[in-house]
Design a protein around this motif. Structure first.
Motif, PDB file in Angstrom:
ATOM      1  N   LEU A   1      10.893  -2.460  14.576  1.00  0.00           N
ATOM      2  CA  LEU A   1      11.180  -2.593  12.925  1.00  0.00           C
ATOM      3  C   LEU A   1      10.105  -3.587  12.356  1.00  0.00           C
ATOM      4  O   LEU A   1      10.087  -3.589  11.253  1.00  0.00           O
ATOM      5  CB  LEU A   1      12.517  -2.929  12.788  1.00  0.00           C
ATOM      6  CG  LEU A   1      13.534  -2.180  12.359  1.00  0.00           C
ATOM      7  CD1 LEU A   1      14.887  -2.902  12.246  1.00  0.00           C
ATOM      8  CD2 LEU A   1      13.234  -1.388  11.203  1.00  0.00           C
ATOM      9  N   GLY A   2       9.435  -4.338  13.251  1.00  0.00           N
ATOM     10  CA  GLY A   2       8.474  -5.320  12.562  1.00  0.00           C
ATOM     11  C   GLY A   2       7.067  -4.768  12.258  1.00  0.00           C
ATOM     12  O   GLY A   2       6.511  -5.341  11.465  1.00  0.00           O
ATOM     13  N   ASN A   3       7.144  -3.297  12.494  1.00  0.00           N
ATOM     14  CA  ASN A   3       6.052  -2.547  12.239  1.00  0.00           C
ATOM     15  C   ASN A   3       6.385  -1.751  10.831  1.00  0.00           C
ATOM     16  O   ASN A   3       7.707  -1.744  10.668  1.00  0.00           O
ATOM     17  CB  ASN A   3       5.470  -1.814  13.160  1.00  0.00           C
ATOM     18  CG  ASN A   3       4.818  -2.327  14.220  1.00  0.00           C
ATOM     19  OD1 ASN A   3       4.359  -3.451  13.944  1.00  0.00           O
ATOM     20  ND2 ASN A   3       4.683  -1.870  15.545  1.00  0.00           N
ATOM     21  N   LEU A   4       5.464  -1.239  10.322  1.00  0.00           N
ATOM     22  CA  LEU A   4       5.901  -0.367   8.945  1.00  0.00           C
ATOM     23  C   LEU A   4       6.965   0.721   9.192  1.00  0.00           C
ATOM     24  O   LEU A   4       6.854   1.470  10.382  1.00  0.00           O
ATOM     25  CB  LEU A   4       4.977   0.193   8.210  1.00  0.00           C
ATOM     26  CG  LEU A   4       3.995  -0.546   7.222  1.00  0.00           C
ATOM     27  CD1 LEU A   4       2.555   0.090   7.018  1.00  0.00           C
ATOM     28  CD2 LEU A   4       4.807  -1.064   6.124  1.00  0.00           C
ATOM     29  N   LEU A   5       8.032   0.599   8.571  1.00  0.00           N
ATOM     30  CA  LEU A   5       9.039   1.776   8.737  1.00  0.00           C
ATOM     31  C   LEU A   5       9.185   2.606   7.565  1.00  0.00           C
ATOM     32  O   LEU A   5       9.440   1.990   6.556  1.00  0.00           O
ATOM     33  CB  LEU A   5      10.413   1.001   9.025  1.00  0.00           C
ATOM     34  CG  LEU A   5      11.625   2.022   9.300  1.00  0.00           C
ATOM     35  CD1 LEU A   5      11.448   2.684  10.500  1.00  0.00           C
ATOM     36  CD2 LEU A   5      12.891   1.236   9.180  1.00  0.00           C
ATOM     37  N   ASP A   6       8.670   3.900   7.468  1.00  0.00           N
ATOM     38  CA  ASP A   6       8.955   4.679   6.116  1.00  0.00           C
ATOM     39  C   ASP A   6      10.518   5.219   6.255  1.00  0.00           C
ATOM     40  O   ASP A   6      10.866   5.975   6.606  1.00  0.00           O
ATOM     41  CB  ASP A   6       7.823   6.017   6.545  1.00  0.00           C
ATOM     42  CG  ASP A   6       7.933   6.701   5.038  1.00  0.00           C
ATOM     43  OD1 ASP A   6       8.543   6.584   4.099  1.00  0.00           O
ATOM     44  OD2 ASP A   6       7.225   7.579   5.020  1.00  0.00           O
ATOM     45  N   TRP A   7      10.994   4.325   5.389  1.00  0.00           N
ATOM     46  CA  TRP A   7      12.533   4.592   5.305  1.00  0.00           C
ATOM     47  C   TRP A   7      12.947   5.992   4.642  1.00  0.00           C
ATOM     48  O   TRP A   7      13.882   6.342   4.522  1.00  0.00           O
ATOM     49  CB  TRP A   7      13.230   3.303   4.519  1.00  0.00           C
ATOM     50  CG  TRP A   7      12.573   3.177   3.049  1.00  0.00           C
ATOM     51  CD1 TRP A   7      11.229   2.317   3.013  1.00  0.00           C
ATOM     52  CD2 TRP A   7      12.942   3.635   1.884  1.00  0.00           C
ATOM     53  NE1 TRP A   7      11.102   2.516   1.499  1.00  0.00           N
ATOM     54  CE2 TRP A   7      11.984   3.123   1.033  1.00  0.00           C
ATOM     55  CE3 TRP A   7      14.197   4.298   1.617  1.00  0.00           C
ATOM     56  CZ2 TRP A   7      12.103   3.441  -0.232  1.00  0.00           C
ATOM     57  CZ3 TRP A   7      14.358   4.586   0.152  1.00  0.00           C
ATOM     58  CH2 TRP A   7      13.299   4.228  -0.735  1.00  0.00           C
TER      59      TRP A   7
ATOM     60  N   TYR B   1       0.728  -1.194   0.037  1.00  0.00           N
ATOM     61  CA  TYR B   1       0.071  -0.077  -0.223  1.00  0.00           C
ATOM     62  C   TYR B   1       0.848   1.285   0.099  1.00  0.00           C
ATOM     63  O   TYR B   1       0.202   2.189  -0.458  1.00  0.00           O
ATOM     64  CB  TYR B   1      -0.943   0.040   1.131  1.00  0.00           C
ATOM     65  CG  TYR B   1      -1.929  -1.085   1.345  1.00  0.00           C
ATOM     66  CD1 TYR B   1      -2.853  -1.322   0.297  1.00  0.00           C
ATOM     67  CD2 TYR B   1      -1.570  -2.231   2.167  1.00  0.00           C
ATOM     68  CE1 TYR B   1      -3.658  -2.500   0.591  1.00  0.00           C
ATOM     69  CE2 TYR B   1      -2.649  -3.323   2.084  1.00  0.00           C
ATOM     70  CZ  TYR B   1      -3.560  -3.424   1.376  1.00  0.00           C
ATOM     71  OH  TYR B   1      -4.400  -4.594   1.293  1.00  0.00           O
ATOM     72  N   THR B   2       2.133   1.119   0.537  1.00  0.00           N
ATOM     73  CA  THR B   2       3.025   2.339   0.596  1.00  0.00           C
ATOM     74  C   THR B   2       4.398   1.827   0.239  1.00  0.00           C
ATOM     75  O   THR B   2       4.564   0.917  -0.109  1.00  0.00           O
ATOM     76  CB  THR B   2       2.948   2.907   1.967  1.00  0.00           C
ATOM     77  OG1 THR B   2       3.689   2.025   2.828  1.00  0.00           O
ATOM     78  CG2 THR B   2       1.738   3.310   2.662  1.00  0.00           C
ATOM     79  N   ASP B   3       5.118   2.953   0.349  1.00  0.00           N
ATOM     80  CA  ASP B   3       6.684   2.735   0.007  1.00  0.00           C
ATOM     81  C   ASP B   3       7.496   2.077   1.175  1.00  0.00           C
ATOM     82  O   ASP B   3       8.668   2.226   1.398  1.00  0.00           O
ATOM     83  CB  ASP B   3       7.300   3.908  -0.437  1.00  0.00           C
ATOM     84  CG  ASP B   3       6.975   4.049  -2.091  1.00  0.00           C
ATOM     85  OD1 ASP B   3       6.699   3.102  -2.852  1.00  0.00           O
ATOM     86  OD2 ASP B   3       6.927   5.106  -2.609  1.00  0.00           O
ATOM     87  N   ALA B   4       6.656   2.105   2.256  1.00  0.00           N
ATOM     88  CA  ALA B   4       7.152   1.665   3.664  1.00  0.00           C
ATOM     89  C   ALA B   4       7.474   0.194   3.633  1.00  0.00           C
ATOM     90  O   ALA B   4       7.268  -0.655   2.570  1.00  0.00           O
ATOM     91  CB  ALA B   4       6.372   2.008   4.792  1.00  0.00           C
TER      92      ALA B   4
END
Length: 128
Positions: free
Chosen positions: A85-91, A57-60
């Motif tokens: 880090l197991g959750n979405l990370l918006d790098w 859904y996103t770039d995360a």
């Protein structure tokens, strides 16, 4: 205005640079990279796998840390507790140095024990 292809190339270049940050920390420990997965073969035949998976859904990204034995299902070892880090990370919005610090903490607290602790201690802790 930039073309769609130009935007795709820029995103691909950023993702490559992002993966290089992970490789820079894991390769010196003996991990091998394939796509967005880094694997370490323990002397006892078990493997420590660290993977980055892009959200649909996103770039995360989601990150998974696995302890696997050949021909068996992996035990999921959730990555980090203090800042998951197991959750979405918006790098893309996180400064590179902050990501490096976060990954360094994961390596120290979660990955190094999986690389070296006795396997029965690790699997018993997960109810294996």
């Amino acid at each position: 205005a930039r073309s769609r292809d130009e935007v795709k190339k820029e995103i691909a270049a950023r993702q490559k640079a992002f993966a290089a940050r992970i490789t820079a920390q894991l390769k010196p420990l003996g991990f091998r990279k394939k796509a967005l997965h880094w694997t370490y073969a323990r002397p006892d035949g078990w493997h420590v796998d660290f993977g980055a998976k892009k959200s649909q859904y996103t770039d995360a990204f989601y990150f998974n840390l696995l302890l696997t034995e050949p021909d068996r299902h992996p035990w999921y070892m959730g990555v980090i507790d203090e800042r998951p880090l197991g959750n979405l990370l918006d790098w893309q919005t996180m400064p590179g140095e902050d990501f490096d610090d976060l990954l360094r903490a994961v390596v120290q607290r979660r990955i190094l024990p999986l690389m070296s602790d006795p396997i029965d201690q690790l699997t018993n802790a997960k109810g294996g």
